[in-house]
Design a protein around this motif. Structure first.
Motif, PDB file in Angstrom:
ATOM      1  N   UNK A 181     -14.943  -3.639  14.833  1.00 45.62           N
ATOM      2  CA  UNK A 181     -13.642  -2.974  15.013  1.00 45.62           C
ATOM      3  C   UNK A 181     -12.877  -3.553  16.189  1.00 45.62           C
ATOM      4  N   UNK A 182     -13.587  -4.201  17.084  1.00 41.54           N
ATOM      5  CA  UNK A 182     -12.928  -4.813  18.234  1.00 41.54           C
ATOM      6  C   UNK A 182     -12.455  -6.227  17.946  1.00 41.54           C
ATOM      7  N   UNK A 183     -13.142  -6.920  17.021  1.00 47.25           N
ATOM      8  CA  UNK A 183     -12.879  -8.347  16.843  1.00 47.25           C
ATOM      9  C   UNK A 183     -12.339  -8.733  15.465  1.00 47.25           C
ATOM     10  N   UNK A 184     -12.579  -7.902  14.439  1.00 47.12           N
ATOM     11  CA  UNK A 184     -12.274  -8.338  13.082  1.00 47.12           C
ATOM     12  C   UNK A 184     -11.194  -7.528  12.383  1.00 47.12           C
ATOM     13  N   UNK A 185     -11.019  -6.275  12.763  1.00 54.46           N
ATOM     14  CA  UNK A 185     -10.044  -5.442  12.058  1.00 54.46           C
ATOM     15  C   UNK A 185      -9.678  -4.234  12.908  1.00 54.46           C
ATOM     16  N   UNK A 186      -8.471  -3.759  12.706  1.00 58.45           N
ATOM     17  CA  UNK A 186      -8.058  -2.506  13.320  1.00 58.45           C
ATOM     18  C   UNK A 186      -8.600  -1.345  12.482  1.00 58.45           C
ATOM     19  N   UNK A 187      -9.283  -0.440  13.117  1.00 60.21           N
ATOM     20  CA  UNK A 187      -9.873   0.701  12.416  1.00 60.21           C
ATOM     21  C   UNK A 187      -8.816   1.773  12.183  1.00 60.21           C
ATOM     22  N   UNK A 188      -8.685   2.214  10.917  1.00 59.43           N
ATOM     23  CA  UNK A 188      -7.709   3.234  10.555  1.00 59.43           C
ATOM     24  C   UNK A 188      -8.368   4.334   9.747  1.00 59.43           C
ATOM     25  N   UNK A 189      -7.700   5.477   9.640  1.00 57.91           N
ATOM     26  CA  UNK A 189      -8.127   6.508   8.709  1.00 57.91           C
ATOM     27  C   UNK A 189      -7.712   6.092   7.298  1.00 57.91           C
ATOM     28  N   UNK A 190      -8.244   6.765   6.313  1.00 58.15           N
ATOM     29  CA  UNK A 190      -7.903   6.502   4.926  1.00 58.15           C
ATOM     30  C   UNK A 190      -6.402   6.643   4.708  1.00 58.15           C
ATOM     31  N   UNK A 191      -5.831   7.721   5.233  1.00 58.92           N
ATOM     32  CA  UNK A 191      -4.402   7.979   5.044  1.00 58.92           C
ATOM     33  C   UNK A 191      -3.544   6.932   5.750  1.00 58.92           C
ATOM     34  N   UNK A 192      -3.934   6.564   6.972  1.00 58.44           N
ATOM     35  CA  UNK A 192      -3.169   5.551   7.708  1.00 58.44           C
ATOM     36  C   UNK A 192      -3.165   4.220   6.962  1.00 58.44           C
ATOM     37  N   UNK A 193      -4.299   3.869   6.399  1.00 60.78           N
ATOM     38  CA  UNK A 193      -4.404   2.591   5.692  1.00 60.78           C
ATOM     39  C   UNK A 193      -3.503   2.585   4.462  1.00 60.78           C
ATOM     40  N   UNK A 194      -3.493   3.686   3.730  1.00 57.27           N
ATOM     41  CA  UNK A 194      -2.620   3.777   2.561  1.00 57.27           C
ATOM     42  C   UNK A 194      -1.156   3.610   2.951  1.00 57.27           C
ATOM     43  N   UNK A 195      -0.765   4.260   4.014  1.00 60.29           N
ATOM     44  CA  UNK A 195       0.647   4.336   4.388  1.00 60.29           C
ATOM     45  C   UNK A 195       1.182   3.058   5.020  1.00 60.29           C
ATOM     46  N   UNK A 196       0.318   2.218   5.581  1.00 58.77           N
ATOM     47  CA  UNK A 196       0.795   1.072   6.356  1.00 58.77           C
ATOM     48  C   UNK A 196       0.502  -0.290   5.721  1.00 58.77           C
ATOM     49  N   UNK A 197      -0.347  -0.347   4.720  1.00 58.21           N
ATOM     50  CA  UNK A 197      -0.769  -1.647   4.179  1.00 58.21           C
ATOM     51  C   UNK A 197       0.260  -2.238   3.223  1.00 58.21           C
ATOM     52  N   UNK A 198       0.448  -3.544   3.328  1.00 56.93           N
ATOM     53  CA  UNK A 198       1.278  -4.280   2.376  1.00 56.93           C
ATOM     54  C   UNK A 198       0.443  -4.753   1.188  1.00 56.93           C
ATOM     55  N   UNK A 199      -0.801  -5.083   1.458  1.00 57.70           N
ATOM     56  CA  UNK A 199      -1.773  -5.422   0.423  1.00 57.70           C
ATOM     57  C   UNK A 199      -2.988  -4.536   0.660  1.00 57.70           C
ATOM     58  N   UNK A 200      -3.357  -3.742  -0.330  1.00 60.37           N
ATOM     59  CA  UNK A 200      -4.516  -2.860  -0.212  1.00 60.37           C
ATOM     60  C   UNK A 200      -5.585  -3.353  -1.168  1.00 60.37           C
ATOM     61  N   UNK A 201      -6.747  -3.710  -0.620  1.00 59.25           N
ATOM     62  CA  UNK A 201      -7.833  -4.265  -1.416  1.00 59.25           C
ATOM     63  C   UNK A 201      -9.049  -3.339  -1.328  1.00 59.25           C
TER      64      UNK A 201
END
Length: 314
Positions: A181-201
């Motif tokens: 979470x510090x080096x590879x990706x920003x950690x988000x909640x399920x809802x945050x990820x849905x609302x902010x992603x341009x590509x959701x995989x």
């Protein structure tokens, strides 16, 4: 009787490796015949499957000597893992062996869906020049949201980062203080990820917690400009709600490699018929010539290790 039963496709090289150490019954169509499979499995020590063979309690109960189930892939929804655990049977997925293939599929699908120009050949050969209509978008600067951040999610993130994408992920199975979470990706909640992603995989297993996770309410949280890519399992996404979102312009595009019913029936096909912002493929994201070789070799060696065969070279 054979010690190892293989009910779906495995490469000749991996088959030869297994046959060096054990008697093998190989029939890539055996998964279609439940009674025949149960009969040849009665005295076997190992079973090797892909995703079509249903390894349920009845089949496991008929295999008194079974020690291992090798999975030519990573998804385990076709295997009764709980019954295997109670019996002391090792379940052996080929972790990481097809991660590169799936990651490349995701990036390729994202490029096609965001750019939106690669289906124009028939129009150009017919004399059209729809240049302004086909101005699409780039991956650079977009957020890739990963639902699930295991080996395949991480492999996808590594490739997306090369394109200049921002990486975010949701995975409740990874501790919040894990280094990734510090080096590879920003950690988000399920809802945050849905609302902010341009590509959701999607890179989640199919279980009671994830079944239907991408239903109408979840899809409504996504940006209308976002695209969805599912290479995980079909039951995670409500296909009817997804098709409705696409037709209503509430989602920009989708790539589906997996479906709730496989092969898809006419009803599922009709949901997406006529939509130009849809890519449908027949569960092949993780299946390439190279990944087939890796998955087969890893699975064969996993099974041989459990059966304690000597002289297995690395």
């Amino acid at each position: 009787m054979a010690e190892i039963v293989i009910s779906e496709f495995i490469t000749p090289e991996a088959l030869a490796l297994l046959e060096q150490h054990h008697s093998v019954h190989y029939d890539s169509t055996l998964w279609e015949r439940d009674d025949d499979l149960a009969a040849v499995l009665r005295d076997a020590r190992a079973l090797i499957v892909r995703n079509k063979t249903q390894v349920g309690g009845g089949l496991i109960g008929a295999a008194a000597r079974l020690e291992a189930v090798g999975r030519l892939g990573v998804g385990l929804d076709n295997i009764d893992v709980a019954t295997c655990e109670r019996r002391g049977i090792k379940v052996l997925p080929a972790h990481g062996a097809n991660a590169a293939a799936v990651a490349e599929y995701v990036i390729g699908a994202a490029l096609i869906l965001l750019r939106g120009a690669f289906g124009a050949t028939p129009r150009l050969t017919a004399g059209e020049w729809p240049r302004e209509q086909l101005i699409g978008r780039q991956l650079e600067g977009k957020q890739l949201g990963l639902l699930g951040f295991g080996a395949i999610g991480q492999a996808t993130a590594a490739r997306a980062r090369v394109f200049g994408m921002e990486i975010a992920a949701y995975d409740p199975g990874i501790p919040h203080d894990a280094p990734r979470w510090q080096t590879e990706a920003r950690r988000m909640t399920f809802e945050e990820l849905l609302e902010t992603s341009d590509v959701l995989s999607l890179h989640l297993p199919l279980n009671e917690e994830t079944r239907g996770a991408l239903g109408g309410a979840a899809l409504a949280r996504m940006k209308p400009s976002a695209v969805l890519i599912n290479t995980a399992r079909g039951g995670i996404v409500d296909e009817r709600a997804l098709a409705a979102a696409l037709r209503d312009g509430r989602l920009a595009g989708v790539a589906l490699d997996v479906f709730e019913t496989e092969p898809i029936d006419g009803g599922t096909g009709a949901l997406f018929a006529g939509l130009e912002n849809v890519l449908l493929t027949p569960h092949i994201a993780g299946v390439t010539e190279e990944s087939n070789a890796r998955v087969s070799d890893v699975t064969a060696r996993n099974v041989l290790e459990v059966l304690a065969s000597p002289d297995i070279t690395a």
